[in-house]
Design a protein around this motif. Structure first.
Motif, short mmCIF file in Angstrom:
data_model
loop_
_atom_site.label_atom_id
_atom_site.label_comp_id
_atom_site.label_asym_id
_atom_site.label_seq_id
_atom_site.Cartn_x
_atom_site.Cartn_y
_atom_site.Cartn_z
N VAL A 198 3.00 5.36 -11.36
CA VAL A 198 1.81 4.90 -10.64
C VAL A 198 1.09 3.82 -11.45
O VAL A 198 0.66 2.79 -10.90
N LEU B 153 1.07 8.23 -2.29
CA LEU B 153 1.62 9.08 -3.35
C LEU B 153 1.62 10.53 -2.89
O LEU B 153 0.56 11.08 -2.51
N LEU C 261 5.64 7.16 -2.33
CA LEU C 261 6.14 7.45 -3.67
C LEU C 261 6.05 8.95 -3.94
O LEU C 261 5.03 9.59 -3.64
N LEU D 264 2.96 0.56 -11.10
CA LEU D 264 2.76 -0.03 -9.77
C LEU D 264 1.38 -0.67 -9.66
O LEU D 264 1.24 -1.79 -9.13
N GLU D 265 0.37 0.03 -10.12
CA GLU D 265 -0.98 -0.53 -10.03
C GLU D 265 -1.15 -1.76 -10.93
O GLU D 265 -1.85 -2.71 -10.56
N HIS E 148 -0.02 -3.34 -6.81
CA HIS E 148 0.15 -2.47 -5.64
C HIS E 148 -0.96 -1.43 -5.60
O HIS E 148 -1.52 -1.05 -6.63
N TYR F 150 0.56 3.06 5.60
CA TYR F 150 1.10 2.72 4.29
C TYR F 150 2.45 2.02 4.46
O TYR F 150 3.18 2.27 5.43
N ARG G 9 0.87 -1.17 0.00
CA ARG G 9 0.00 0.00 0.00
C ARG G 9 0.91 1.22 0.00
O ARG G 9 1.71 1.40 0.92
N ILE G 10 0.79 2.03 -1.05
CA ILE G 10 1.76 3.10 -1.28
C ILE G 10 1.06 4.46 -1.24
O ILE G 10 0.05 4.68 -1.91
N VAL H 119 -2.09 2.37 -4.74
CA VAL H 119 -1.51 3.71 -4.62
C VAL H 119 -2.61 4.70 -4.29
O VAL H 119 -3.62 4.76 -5.00
N GLU H 120 -2.42 5.49 -3.23
CA GLU H 120 -3.39 6.50 -2.81
C GLU H 120 -2.67 7.82 -2.59
O GLU H 120 -1.62 7.86 -1.94
N THR H 121 -3.25 8.90 -3.09
CA THR H 121 -2.65 10.22 -2.94
C THR H 121 -2.88 10.78 -1.54
O THR H 121 -4.00 10.72 -1.02
#
Length: 468
Positions: A282, A260, A378, A285-286, A290, A374, A257-258, A292-294
């Protein structure tokens, strides 16, 4: 504009440091052949790049002929950054103000470096005292980016990055007090890992200071070189309370869980190239599974002043206590304008220092709290594409250059004040074909997860090669 590299059909070929070490171990290549080939390559690119601060070739060739190296990189040629004591070489810190007095002995960082088996051919260039993000000078030619010599190679480990990117050596020592491994690695298309605080030996210049900003490491052309270096240093010096890393040799199985971060703390927007390449990362990664959430930057804008107050303290220490900090023979009159300007900035704001140190420690808690939710963070490594030579020149108007520097180096310092590890990977290119780095951070001790994901990204989006 000139594209410069030394790759060819000698015994170094296109090998990374692990590949060359294996060739040496098998007897296909001798350490002397490797050192001679590297020196020939350095001689081919040095007139264009100006990346060597001190040449130690005679002793390096003698060491190579003796062939008494041990470690993961036994016999592999390399260079040490010229702010780290190597017995017999002057530690000049990139400044004419420092007397060229040979160091009496290796410092602890150097002992770890040579303990991996690297054969040090000399010292690489850096800007004065590592205080800025371009390897430019007021009294000599700048160190240039081998992808395009009109552009900066980054800093402060600029000479190291230029030589590795150009193929002169496969790996080189670097260190990082605000991004100084990651910035030049990103500028020159390399892998650059800043280890956790405490993972490697403490830098000599950080002794006795309230916050240890500097971590030592290497710049490389492959993730596996960085992974093998870290594992071999750990073999020599277990990381105390930090979780062990071991040798990471490929992608991990866990999905991360990344978080951003795509907006600099300065409030400015990313440039179009950086924003595009971040979005592409991104997507990769997805596609690999993975999530990715900002999120917003986890520290507030006061962090900028807090970090720069502490950074300016380092310049003030050199300016006013140079004989103690960098040795006898220090000539304050030969300091460059940028160092003097940063020292003067500290004097104007010295009363803020206690509050700034407290603020940095509070910012550490806020930054690390992201990892409660997280696995990784990133961001871009830098807020915009590599600038041309002169944009951050140390003899420019101090206030203008300093403002440009703050805008450019917007993402890396939080890892230095917090002690957390981070890695830059050459996953993008700008409109001029120059590399753009993408930056991943983990919580303290999280190098293994960083390296596992770095291997995965390297496989999914192979790094561009300067020789192609």
């Amino acid at each position: 504009m000139k594209h410069v590299h030394a790759f060819g059909d000698d015994c170094l070929g296109d090998l990374d440091a692990v590949g060359l070490a294996r060739s040496i171990a098998s007897g296909d290549v001798s350490p002397l052949e490797a050192a001679t080939a590297a020196l020939d390559r350095i001689d081919r690119v040095e007139p264009q790049l100006a990346a060597v601060a001190v040449d130690d070739r005679d002793l390096a060739l003698k060491r190579a002929a003796a062939d008494e190296f041990t470690g993961a990189f036994a016999g592999v040629p390399s260079l040490i950054k010229n702010n780290t004591d190597f017995a017999g070489l002057p530690t000049l810190h990139g400044s004419a103000a420092v007397a060229p007095t040979p160091a009496r002995e290796h410092e602890a960082v150097t002992r770890e470096l040579v303990g991996t088996g690297l054969n040090i051919l000399g010292a690489s260039t850096m800007p004065a005292f590592g205080l800025t993000a371009t390897t430019e000078f007021v009294d000599r030619p700048p160190t240039r980016n081998p992808w395009d010599t009109d552009f900066s190679c980054g800093a402060s480990s600029g000479g190291a990055a230029a030589l590795v990117a150009a193929g002169a050596v496969p790996i080189a020592h670097a260190n990082d007090g605000g991004g100084s491994i990651r910035i030049p690695a990103a500028s020159c298309g390399l892998v650059g890992l800043k280890p956790s605080r405490g993972r490697v030996a403490q830098a000599k210049q950080m002794r006795g200071l309230p916050i240890d900003l500097i971590s030592n490491g290497v710049v490389t052309r492959s993730v596996r070189d960085t992974a093998h270096y870290l594992a071999d240093v750990e073999r020599q010096r277990p990381g105390g309370s930090l979780p062990p890393v071991g040798l990471v040799d490929g992608p991990g199985q866990e999905r991360s869980r990344i978080a951003l971060i795509n907006a600099p703390l300065t409030g400015r927007l990313l440039d179009a190239d950086t924003d595009r390449e971040l979005s592409a990362t991104v997507e990769v990664l997805e596609s690999l599974g993975h999530r990715v959430e900002t999120i917003p930057m986890p520290v507030d804008r006061s962090y900028i002043d807090q970090f720069t107050d502490y950074w300016a303290l380092l310049a003030f220490g050199v300016d006013r206590m140079g004989r103690r900090s960098v040795g006898k023979g220090f000539d304050r009159s030969r300091l460059d304008p940028f160092t003097k300007g940063l020292s003067s900035s500290f004097l104007r704001h010295f009363y803020r220092l206690p509050g700034s140190i407290l603020g940095l420690r509070r910012a550490t808690a806020r930054f690390r709290s992201v990892f409660d939710h997280y696995d990784l963070i990133l961001s871009p490594t830098l807020a915009h594409a590599v600038p041309e030579i002169g944009y951050l020149a140390p003899d420019g108007d101090f206030d203008e250059v300093f403002a440009r520097l703050i805008d450019y180096v917007a993402f890396t310092p939080a890892n230095n004040s917090s002690g957390t590890p981070a890695i830059t990977l050459p996953l993008g290119r700008d409109e001029n074909g120059l590399p753009l780095g993408m930056h991943l951070s983990a919580d303290l001790g999280g190098e293994r997860r960083l390296l596992e994901l770095a291997f995965e990204l390297e496989g999914a989006r192979p790094f561009a090669r300067i020789q192609d």
